[in-house]
Design a protein around this motif. Sequence first.
Motif, PDB file in Angstrom:
ATOM      1  N   ALA A  68       0.796  -1.227   0.000  1.00 45.05           N
ATOM      2  CA  ALA A  68       0.000   0.000   0.000  1.00 45.05           C
ATOM      3  C   ALA A  68       0.824   1.270   0.000  1.00 45.05           C
ATOM      4  O   ALA A  68       0.380   2.296  -0.498  1.00 45.05           O
ATOM      5  N   ALA A  69       2.022   1.239   0.575  1.00 39.90           N
ATOM      6  CA  ALA A  69       2.833   2.441   0.653  1.00 39.90           C
ATOM      7  C   ALA A  69       3.757   2.605  -0.542  1.00 39.90           C
ATOM      8  O   ALA A  69       4.521   3.554  -0.617  1.00 39.90           O
ATOM      9  N   LYS A  70       3.723   1.680  -1.502  1.00 39.78           N
ATOM     10  CA  LYS A  70       4.655   1.714  -2.617  1.00 39.78           C
ATOM     11  C   LYS A  70       4.039   2.375  -3.844  1.00 39.78           C
ATOM     12  O   LYS A  70       2.828   2.552  -3.944  1.00 39.78           O
ATOM     13  N   ALA A  71       4.930   2.702  -4.795  1.00 37.23           N
ATOM     14  CA  ALA A  71       4.476   3.358  -6.013  1.00 37.23           C
ATOM     15  C   ALA A  71       3.697   2.391  -6.882  1.00 37.23           C
ATOM     16  O   ALA A  71       3.872   1.190  -6.814  1.00 37.23           O
ATOM     17  N   GLY A  72       2.823   2.929  -7.736  1.00 40.86           N
ATOM     18  CA  GLY A  72       2.068   2.095  -8.653  1.00 40.86           C
ATOM     19  C   GLY A  72       0.607   2.452  -8.641  1.00 40.86           C
ATOM     20  O   GLY A  72       0.216   3.578  -8.350  1.00 40.86           O
ATOM     21  N   ILE A  73      -0.240   1.469  -8.927  1.00 38.97           N
ATOM     22  CA  ILE A  73      -1.660   1.758  -9.101  1.00 38.97           C
ATOM     23  C   ILE A  73      -2.323   2.238  -7.817  1.00 38.97           C
ATOM     24  O   ILE A  73      -3.360   2.896  -7.864  1.00 38.97           O
ATOM     25  N   LEU A  74      -1.736   1.923  -6.658  1.00 41.40           N
ATOM     26  CA  LEU A  74      -2.363   2.353  -5.412  1.00 41.40           C
ATOM     27  C   LEU A  74      -2.205   3.843  -5.163  1.00 41.40           C
ATOM     28  O   LEU A  74      -2.752   4.375  -4.200  1.00 41.40           O
ATOM     29  N   GLU A  75      -1.475   4.545  -6.016  1.00 41.10           N
ATOM     30  CA  GLU A  75      -1.309   5.990  -5.869  1.00 41.10           C
ATOM     31  C   GLU A  75      -2.224   6.791  -6.780  1.00 41.10           C
ATOM     32  O   GLU A  75      -2.235   8.012  -6.708  1.00 41.10           O
ATOM     33  N   ILE A  76      -2.965   6.137  -7.653  1.00 39.57           N
ATOM     34  CA  ILE A  76      -3.750   6.875  -8.647  1.00 39.57           C
ATOM     35  C   ILE A  76      -5.241   6.852  -8.354  1.00 39.57           C
ATOM     36  O   ILE A  76      -6.005   7.478  -9.087  1.00 39.57           O
ATOM     37  N   GLY A  77      -5.669   6.147  -7.315  1.00 40.07           N
ATOM     38  CA  GLY A  77      -7.093   5.945  -7.098  1.00 40.07           C
ATOM     39  C   GLY A  77      -7.829   7.172  -6.596  1.00 40.07           C
ATOM     40  O   GLY A  77      -7.377   7.847  -5.673  1.00 40.07           O
ATOM     41  N   ASP A  78      -8.975   7.464  -7.207  1.00 44.08           N
ATOM     42  CA  ASP A  78      -9.921   8.447  -6.665  1.00 44.08           C
ATOM     43  C   ASP A  78     -10.903   7.759  -5.732  1.00 44.08           C
ATOM     44  O   ASP A  78     -11.430   8.382  -4.813  1.00 44.08           O
TER      45      ASP A  78
ATOM     46  N   VAL B  85      -6.962  18.525  -1.177  1.00 47.98           N
ATOM     47  CA  VAL B  85      -7.369  17.822   0.035  1.00 47.98           C
ATOM     48  C   VAL B  85      -8.880  17.884   0.218  1.00 47.98           C
ATOM     49  O   VAL B  85      -9.415  17.265   1.140  1.00 47.98           O
ATOM     50  N   ASP B  86      -9.568  18.635  -0.661  1.00 47.83           N
ATOM     51  CA  ASP B  86     -11.024  18.722  -0.549  1.00 47.83           C
ATOM     52  C   ASP B  86     -11.698  17.375  -0.809  1.00 47.83           C
ATOM     53  O   ASP B  86     -12.792  17.125  -0.320  1.00 47.83           O
ATOM     54  N   TRP B  87     -11.034  16.520  -1.623  1.00 51.29           N
ATOM     55  CA  TRP B  87     -11.613  15.211  -1.909  1.00 51.29           C
ATOM     56  C   TRP B  87     -11.045  14.189  -0.940  1.00 51.29           C
ATOM     57  O   TRP B  87      -9.841  13.943  -0.917  1.00 51.29           O
ATOM     58  N   ARG B  88     -11.918  13.597  -0.156  1.00 53.03           N
ATOM     59  CA  ARG B  88     -11.514  12.568   0.800  1.00 53.03           C
ATOM     60  C   ARG B  88     -11.742  11.207   0.152  1.00 53.03           C
ATOM     61  O   ARG B  88     -12.871  10.765   0.000  1.00 53.03           O
ATOM     62  N   THR B  89     -10.666  10.566  -0.236  1.00 48.09           N
ATOM     63  CA  THR B  89     -10.740   9.322  -0.990  1.00 48.09           C
ATOM     64  C   THR B  89     -11.415   8.222  -0.184  1.00 48.09           C
ATOM     65  O   THR B  89     -10.913   7.821   0.869  1.00 48.09           O
TER      66      THR B  89
ATOM     67  N   LEU C 222     -20.613   2.113  -3.860  1.00 43.96           N
ATOM     68  CA  LEU C 222     -19.620   2.450  -4.874  1.00 43.96           C
ATOM     69  C   LEU C 222     -20.185   3.465  -5.866  1.00 43.96           C
ATOM     70  O   LEU C 222     -19.503   4.441  -6.229  1.00 43.96           O
ATOM     71  N   VAL C 223     -21.424   3.259  -6.294  1.00 45.20           N
ATOM     72  CA  VAL C 223     -22.060   4.213  -7.209  1.00 45.20           C
ATOM     73  C   VAL C 223     -22.165   5.589  -6.558  1.00 45.20           C
ATOM     74  O   VAL C 223     -21.891   6.617  -7.197  1.00 45.20           O
ATOM     75  N   ASP C 224     -22.538   5.621  -5.281  1.00 40.16           N
ATOM     76  CA  ASP C 224     -22.620   6.900  -4.571  1.00 40.16           C
ATOM     77  C   ASP C 224     -21.259   7.607  -4.549  1.00 40.16           C
ATOM     78  O   ASP C 224     -21.184   8.836  -4.695  1.00 40.16           O
ATOM     79  N   SER C 225     -20.188   6.851  -4.372  1.00 38.90           N
ATOM     80  CA  SER C 225     -18.848   7.434  -4.356  1.00 38.90           C
ATOM     81  C   SER C 225     -18.476   7.993  -5.722  1.00 38.90           C
ATOM     82  O   SER C 225     -17.842   9.050  -5.824  1.00 38.90           O
ATOM     83  N   LEU C 226     -18.870   7.287  -6.788  1.00 32.54           N
ATOM     84  CA  LEU C 226     -18.586   7.774  -8.132  1.00 32.54           C
ATOM     85  C   LEU C 226     -19.332   9.079  -8.407  1.00 32.54           C
ATOM     86  O   LEU C 226     -18.769  10.015  -8.991  1.00 32.54           O
ATOM     87  N   VAL C 227     -20.591   9.132  -8.005  1.00 27.94           N
ATOM     88  CA  VAL C 227     -21.380  10.350  -8.192  1.00 27.94           C
ATOM     89  C   VAL C 227     -20.783  11.499  -7.389  1.00 27.94           C
ATOM     90  O   VAL C 227     -20.663  12.632  -7.887  1.00 27.94           O
ATOM     91  N   ALA C 228     -20.384  11.222  -6.154  1.00 30.96           N
ATOM     92  CA  ALA C 228     -19.792  12.257  -5.309  1.00 30.96           C
ATOM     93  C   ALA C 228     -18.499  12.787  -5.922  1.00 30.96           C
ATOM     94  O   ALA C 228     -18.236  13.999  -5.893  1.00 30.96           O
ATOM     95  N   HIS C 229     -17.708  11.898  -6.484  1.00 30.10           N
ATOM     96  CA  HIS C 229     -16.452  12.355  -7.089  1.00 30.10           C
ATOM     97  C   HIS C 229     -16.717  13.176  -8.342  1.00 30.10           C
ATOM     98  O   HIS C 229     -16.046  14.203  -8.569  1.00 30.10           O
ATOM     99  N   ARG C 230     -17.673  12.752  -9.151  1.00 29.77           N
ATOM    100  CA  ARG C 230     -18.014  13.541 -10.343  1.00 29.77           C
ATOM    101  C   ARG C 230     -18.476  14.936  -9.936  1.00 29.77           C
ATOM    102  O   ARG C 230     -18.083  15.938 -10.548  1.00 29.77           O
ATOM    103  N   ASP C 231     -19.294  15.037  -8.909  1.00 32.97           N
ATOM    104  CA  ASP C 231     -19.764  16.340  -8.441  1.00 32.97           C
ATOM    105  C   ASP C 231     -18.595  17.193  -7.958  1.00 32.97           C
ATOM    106  O   ASP C 231     -18.522  18.401  -8.238  1.00 32.97           O
ATOM    107  N   TRP C 232     -17.663  16.566  -7.220  1.00 31.26           N
ATOM    108  CA  TRP C 232     -16.493  17.302  -6.731  1.00 31.26           C
ATOM    109  C   TRP C 232     -15.623  17.800  -7.885  1.00 31.26           C
ATOM    110  O   TRP C 232     -15.136  18.936  -7.877  1.00 31.26           O
ATOM    111  N   LEU C 233     -15.452  16.945  -8.901  1.00 30.44           N
ATOM    112  CA  LEU C 233     -14.657  17.344 -10.054  1.00 30.44           C
ATOM    113  C   LEU C 233     -15.244  18.588 -10.714  1.00 30.44           C
ATOM    114  O   LEU C 233     -14.515  19.525 -11.060  1.00 30.44           O
ATOM    115  N   ALA C 234     -16.558  18.600 -10.890  1.00 28.61           N
ATOM    116  CA  ALA C 234     -17.215  19.723 -11.552  1.00 28.61           C
ATOM    117  C   ALA C 234     -17.141  20.996 -10.715  1.00 28.61           C
ATOM    118  O   ALA C 234     -16.846  22.084 -11.232  1.00 28.61           O
ATOM    119  N   GLU C 235     -17.380  20.859  -9.416  1.00 25.26           N
ATOM    120  CA  GLU C 235     -17.404  22.036  -8.535  1.00 25.26           C
ATOM    121  C   GLU C 235     -16.023  22.632  -8.310  1.00 25.26           C
ATOM    122  O   GLU C 235     -15.876  23.849  -8.182  1.00 25.26           O
TER     123      GLU C 235
END
Length: 314
Positions: free
Chosen positions: A171-181, A213-217, A233-246
Amino acid sequence: MAHAREGRSRAVARLISLVEDGHPALPEVMAALAPHAGHAHVVGLTGSPGVGKSTTTAALISALRASDQRVAVLAVDPSSPFSGGALLGDRIRMEHHATDPGVFIRSVASRGHLGGLSFATPQALRVLDAAGFDVILVETVGVGQSEVEVAARADTTVVIVAPGMGDGIQAAKAGILEIGDVFVVNKADRDGADDTVRDLRHMIQLGNRERSVDWRTPVVRTVASRGDGIPELVDSLVAHRDWLAESGELRARRRRRAEAEIEAIALAELRRRLGAEGGLVPGDLSSAVASGETDVYAAAGQVVERVTGGSSRE
């Protein structure tokens, strides 16, 4: 193209085939579709092989269709290094959606392209966007920690892990675990799920992530085979889309995506034109490097001079 903009599956499939084949009519097609793009939410799903990406994708389709959203899926499969072919087997897990007119599923071969995607992915996404789909799910090959290109192609990147597959330790290493929204711990009914969730949350708290830091993953637990956790999971996707737009991040991400696409197409066209003239690197130049008559930097400089017509920066 009118039929594609109406979301008719056969017309959309034909356009994506043009993209994959690099058809000469592609620039004209993209010019016609451009005014209709920019509305879909592009969600990338990535993770190591065996974590349940295809099962999660199928569960997401069901949840999104329940809210009457039109969904497109690009499932990227690895190509054989020998024949160049691909099994295109990810569609098997989504087959029960095949007759739904509100769902379009297309498997594409990576054709040796690294990073978990296909070279045709960006333009295929534009076709699907212009065809009026509300959500486009991009499922990557599943090549492990190096599979980070999806973050540059998606509005929202979902990283899927599973207990007992080493992701907690890594979890602390470089790679795909650093890109997640959004992080998903799938197969959360297995032993070790609590430890994996804890490790991911610890990484999120301590990681020096290059984003607001406004987006809490969030870390979402799912058992995709049963549909457990998929609404969250769907709720999280919607929340992230809203955050991206705002926050304005959506526009910034899409601008960076467009810049990368322009550069890739320009370089591909440059290679094509040079190839028509005998190749990017002349045979005598590569022979000179191989025999030690010159070095690779000097040779590369000659290639650049050839491309630029002899001009150079002071």
